[in-house]
Design a protein around this motif. Sequence first.
Motif, PDB file in Angstrom:
ATOM      1  N   VAL A   1       0.868  -1.183   0.000  1.00  0.00           N
ATOM      2  CA  VAL A   1       0.000   0.000   0.000  1.00  0.00           C
ATOM      3  C   VAL A   1       0.896   1.222   0.000  1.00  0.00           C
TER       4      VAL A   1
ATOM      5  N   ASN B   1      -3.153  -4.451  -8.716  1.00  0.00           N
ATOM      6  CA  ASN B   1      -3.822  -3.813  -7.583  1.00  0.00           C
ATOM      7  C   ASN B   1      -4.659  -2.661  -8.132  1.00  0.00           C
TER       8      ASN B   1
ATOM      9  N   LYS C   1      -9.171   2.514   2.623  1.00  0.00           N
ATOM     10  CA  LYS C   1      -8.789   1.315   3.371  1.00  0.00           C
ATOM     11  C   LYS C   1      -9.306   0.054   2.693  1.00  0.00           C
TER      12      LYS C   1
ATOM     13  N   TYR D   1      -3.075   1.775   5.063  1.00  0.00           N
ATOM     14  CA  TYR D   1      -4.106   2.476   4.305  1.00  0.00           C
ATOM     15  C   TYR D   1      -3.438   3.615   3.540  1.00  0.00           C
ATOM     16  N   LEU D   2      -4.142   4.117   2.523  1.00  0.00           N
ATOM     17  CA  LEU D   2      -3.669   5.272   1.767  1.00  0.00           C
ATOM     18  C   LEU D   2      -4.221   6.530   2.419  1.00  0.00           C
TER      19      LEU D   2
ATOM     20  N   ILE E   1      -3.320   0.237  -3.845  1.00  0.00           N
ATOM     21  CA  ILE E   1      -3.798  -0.579  -2.736  1.00  0.00           C
ATOM     22  C   ILE E   1      -4.324  -1.890  -3.319  1.00  0.00           C
TER      23      ILE E   1
END
Length: 198
Positions: free
Chosen positions: A94, A125, A148, A155-156, A168
Amino acid sequence: MISCAKETVTVTGDSAGPMGEVTIALASVDGHHNALPVKSTVEVPDAGDFKIEIFNAEGVRLYRDTYANSENKKIPLNAGEYRLLASHGKALGVGFDAIYFAADRNFTVRPQTAETIEATARMANVKVAVNFGENLDTYYAGHYARVKNPQVQDYLQFDQDETRAGYIPAGDLTLEVYANVDGTWKYYKAPAKTYSPN
């Protein structure tokens, strides 16, 4: 931290039974479906940098090397069913530079044959960008968003002036928007939506 892995080597010769040979031919493309033209920090990797793995029908890894070392190489395998995985990056990565490319395909080895297994690696992804819009920028001096995936811990996070795209793993993604409302941080959690790779 200690880890171990099992790696099996195929035995050649009369005791191995009917054998065949495979040669791997790999290509990589940067074809994002419905991707907005947002700035990304990474480029399509060179095919030679991909990791090549071959697994048997039971999931035991029989071969592992870079594509640079595997290209045009004849790999002897017993007749049977196999899986080729060519990858670059981390499957569960991520971040703004965490693009993950993969080609995953099954193939069959026939006795006394030499075949080429062709695979094309694509982004595996999801590429994400956040556009906050006028209301948030006008009425809330402090705001940011998080994207998320419940399958991964990271998480971004997109700060209010972030213009880059992030990456992600695919799956059920949730957007959370945080805003400073009169000195108190509040957030809105959007319903999860399912996103496919690429």
